[in-house]
Write an enzyme that holds these catalytic residues in place. Structure first.
Site, mmCIF file in Angstrom:
data_model
loop_
_atom_site.group_PDB
_atom_site.id
_atom_site.type_symbol
_atom_site.label_atom_id
_atom_site.label_comp_id
_atom_site.label_asym_id
_atom_site.label_seq_id
_atom_site.Cartn_x
_atom_site.Cartn_y
_atom_site.Cartn_z
ATOM 1 N N LYS A 94 0.834 -1.207 0.000
ATOM 2 C CA LYS A 94 0.000 0.000 0.000
ATOM 3 C C LYS A 94 0.862 1.248 0.000
ATOM 4 O O LYS A 94 0.512 2.244 -0.628
ATOM 5 C CB LYS A 94 -0.939 -0.005 1.207
ATOM 6 C CG LYS A 94 -2.068 -1.000 1.059
ATOM 7 C CD LYS A 94 -3.185 -0.741 2.040
ATOM 8 C CE LYS A 94 -4.308 -1.730 1.833
ATOM 9 N NZ LYS A 94 -5.354 -1.617 2.853
ATOM 10 N N LYS A 115 -3.708 -11.102 -6.567
ATOM 11 C CA LYS A 115 -4.924 -11.261 -5.762
ATOM 12 C C LYS A 115 -6.056 -10.439 -6.379
ATOM 13 O O LYS A 115 -5.809 -9.347 -6.895
ATOM 14 C CB LYS A 115 -4.571 -10.727 -4.367
ATOM 15 C CG LYS A 115 -5.586 -10.902 -3.311
ATOM 16 C CD LYS A 115 -5.076 -10.315 -1.998
ATOM 17 C CE LYS A 115 -5.096 -8.804 -2.022
ATOM 18 N NZ LYS A 115 -4.942 -8.170 -0.715
ATOM 19 N N LYS A 137 -9.985 -4.525 -5.698
ATOM 20 C CA LYS A 137 -10.756 -3.498 -6.405
ATOM 21 C C LYS A 137 -9.858 -2.550 -7.199
ATOM 22 O O LYS A 137 -10.337 -1.803 -8.042
ATOM 23 C CB LYS A 137 -11.650 -2.733 -5.430
ATOM 24 C CG LYS A 137 -10.900 -1.901 -4.403
ATOM 25 C CD LYS A 137 -11.894 -1.173 -3.539
ATOM 26 C CE LYS A 137 -11.262 -0.204 -2.568
ATOM 27 N NZ LYS A 137 -10.109 -0.576 -1.802
HETATM 28 P P1 TYM Z 1 -10.287 -5.861 3.897
HETATM 29 O O1 TYM Z 1 -11.344 -4.864 4.185
HETATM 30 O O2 TYM Z 1 -9.203 -5.476 2.941
HETATM 31 O O3 TYM Z 1 -10.921 -7.198 3.354
HETATM 32 C C1 TYM Z 1 -12.028 -7.807 4.011
HETATM 33 C C2 TYM Z 1 -11.864 -9.316 3.998
HETATM 34 O O4 TYM Z 1 -11.793 -9.801 2.659
HETATM 35 C C3 TYM Z 1 -10.682 -10.668 2.528
HETATM 36 N N1 TYM Z 1 -10.163 -10.600 1.148
HETATM 37 C C4 TYM Z 1 -9.990 -11.664 0.350
HETATM 38 N N2 TYM Z 1 -10.190 -12.980 0.574
HETATM 39 C C5 TYM Z 1 -9.921 -13.816 -0.450
HETATM 40 N N3 TYM Z 1 -9.455 -13.405 -1.658
HETATM 41 C C6 TYM Z 1 -9.235 -12.098 -1.924
HETATM 42 N N4 TYM Z 1 -8.800 -11.710 -3.102
HETATM 43 C C7 TYM Z 1 -9.499 -11.166 -0.880
HETATM 44 N N5 TYM Z 1 -9.405 -9.815 -0.788
HETATM 45 C C8 TYM Z 1 -9.812 -9.485 0.457
HETATM 46 C C9 TYM Z 1 -9.673 -10.145 3.539
HETATM 47 O O5 TYM Z 1 -8.708 -11.113 3.871
HETATM 48 C C10 TYM Z 1 -10.568 -9.783 4.697
HETATM 49 O O6 TYM Z 1 -10.844 -10.907 5.498
HETATM 50 N N6 TYM Z 1 -7.441 -5.427 7.952
HETATM 51 C C11 TYM Z 1 -8.646 -6.021 7.430
HETATM 52 C C12 TYM Z 1 -9.907 -5.600 8.151
HETATM 53 C C13 TYM Z 1 -9.882 -5.737 9.640
HETATM 54 C C14 TYM Z 1 -10.117 -6.930 10.368
HETATM 55 C C15 TYM Z 1 -10.062 -6.537 11.745
HETATM 56 C C16 TYM Z 1 -10.355 -8.248 10.017
HETATM 57 C C17 TYM Z 1 -9.695 -4.719 10.522
HETATM 58 N N7 TYM Z 1 -9.810 -5.210 11.806
HETATM 59 C C18 TYM Z 1 -10.250 -7.477 12.760
HETATM 60 C C19 TYM Z 1 -10.549 -9.178 11.039
HETATM 61 C C20 TYM Z 1 -10.490 -8.795 12.395
HETATM 62 C C21 TYM Z 1 -8.788 -5.606 5.980
HETATM 63 O O7 TYM Z 1 -8.254 -4.603 5.567
HETATM 64 O O8 TYM Z 1 -9.634 -6.389 5.256
#
Ligand code: TYM
Length: 326
Positions: A114, A193, A196
């Protein structure tokens, strides 16, 4: 007693099939098992690292709330809330920061990615500490996430252990819970991966049916013509098979035998149909929820109140352990 579980998603734009199959769909399935005390959080403080305008931020939060409800999150079964409305998340972040070596954060691959794309800010750097706070406040034993979050989760475990060693048993060490599709790949490039940041290689949950079908039709496939699951030799096809199995409620093995001797074209057309059929009802439900933003606000307000009670009690214990309560 039910097992505490927490997970969150950032309100930073439209959700895609990766978010859904790696996380949101699993949230709903786990909620409906009835074995977990589920807490799901819209992590709006995390989204601040991306410099979103006030208008976008408010719209994104409501859209994500509608996505959760449309997918099947039920506020009667799960605590569903907004991170910024529960002050203990930010407070515990500060406490945990003091236990976090700079080196641990420097290693985070997501930060490096990022920072390369958006430029680094301190929020982006310390973001995994906030995520640890999100998890540890709720004594979460399990955290359903996609594979890209494993490194962050490892930090949450390390910080729980460190705090417990230094101040006495306080936090639970959380374990990740992955789905069968923990890393959905870009439809145009199976080495990347699904994200968006490349809308053409990504199916959004609210894409119109013809858009979904077209994106799947244009998905790259590998050389050869056989439909077999071979993640190393045929990574693009393996990705499509995993998506198909997840949305079609079947297994990769069954798909292999069903498509023996069938060409890629037919396979992709049918995957497009299954995906459209799976996403359509959710898209319609989301539209309905978006027509009633007052209801979305009420749901989040109620959930945030419930979360505040749990997180507030936990943070009071932390304050005591630290010697801050006189
Ligand atoms: P975020 O918002 O980027 O993504 C949300 C969830 O989607 C999953 N994900 C994917 N899984 C499979 N294939 C993909 N291509 C893919 N892209 C995204 C992510 O692994 C995630 O589970 N830091 C986290 C959010 C967060 C969080 C937390 C999660 C903040 N606090 C506490 C669990 C517990 C994030 O940015 O996910």
């Amino acid at each position: 007693m039910k097992t505490p579980l927490v997970s969150g998603i950032q309100p930073t734009g439209r959700l895609h099939v990766g978010n859904y199959l790696g996380a949101l769909k699993n949230f709903v399935d786990l909620q409906n098992l009835g074995r977990y005390d589920c807490r799901f959080v819209i992590v709006d403080l995390h989204a601040l690292t991306e410099h979103i305008t006030q208008k976008e931020q408010r719209r994104n939060i409501l859209e994500l709330a509608a996505d959760f409800l449309a997918a099947g999150i039920d506020p009667k079964k799960s605590i569903f809330f907004q991170q910024s409305q529960v002050p203990a998340h930010a407070e515990l972040t500060w406490v945990l920061s003091s236990l976090t070596p700079m080196g641990e954060l420097n290693r985070m691959t997501q930060f490096k990615d990022k920072a390369d794309r958006h430029g680094a800010n301190v929020g982006l750097f310390t973001y995994p500490v906030l995520m640890a706070a999100d998890i540890l406040l709720y004594d979460s034993k399990v955290v359903p996430v996609g594979e890209d979050q494993l490194q962050h989760l490892e930090l949450a475990r390390t910080l729980a252990r460190k705090f417990n060693e230094r101040y006495g048993r306080t936090f639970v060490e959380p374990k990740p819970l992955l789905t069968e599709a923990p890393r959905v790949m870009n439809l145009l490039n199976p080495a990347k991966k699904m994200s968006k940041s490349d809308p053409n290689g990504c199916v959004f949950l609210d894409d119109e049916p013809n858009v979904v079908a077209n994106k799947v039709r244009r998905a790259v496939t590998d050389s050869g013509s056989e439909i077999i699951f071979d993640p190393v030799g045929k990574p693009a096809l393996a990705n499509l098979l995993r998506i198909y199995a997840a949305v079609g409620s079947t297994t990769v093995k069954r798909l292999e035998s069903r498509y023996r001797g069938v060409g890629y074209g037919t396979f992709k057309r049918e995957l497009g149909d299954v995906l459209v059929e799976h996403l359509a009802p959710m898209r319609e439900r989301k539209k309905k929820f978006m027509r009633d933003p007052a209801k979305l606000r009420r749901v989040l307000e109620r959930g945030s109140k419930q979360a505040n009670k749990i997180a507030g009690d936990k943070f009071a214990d932390v304050r005591k352990k630290l010697g801050l309560s006189l």
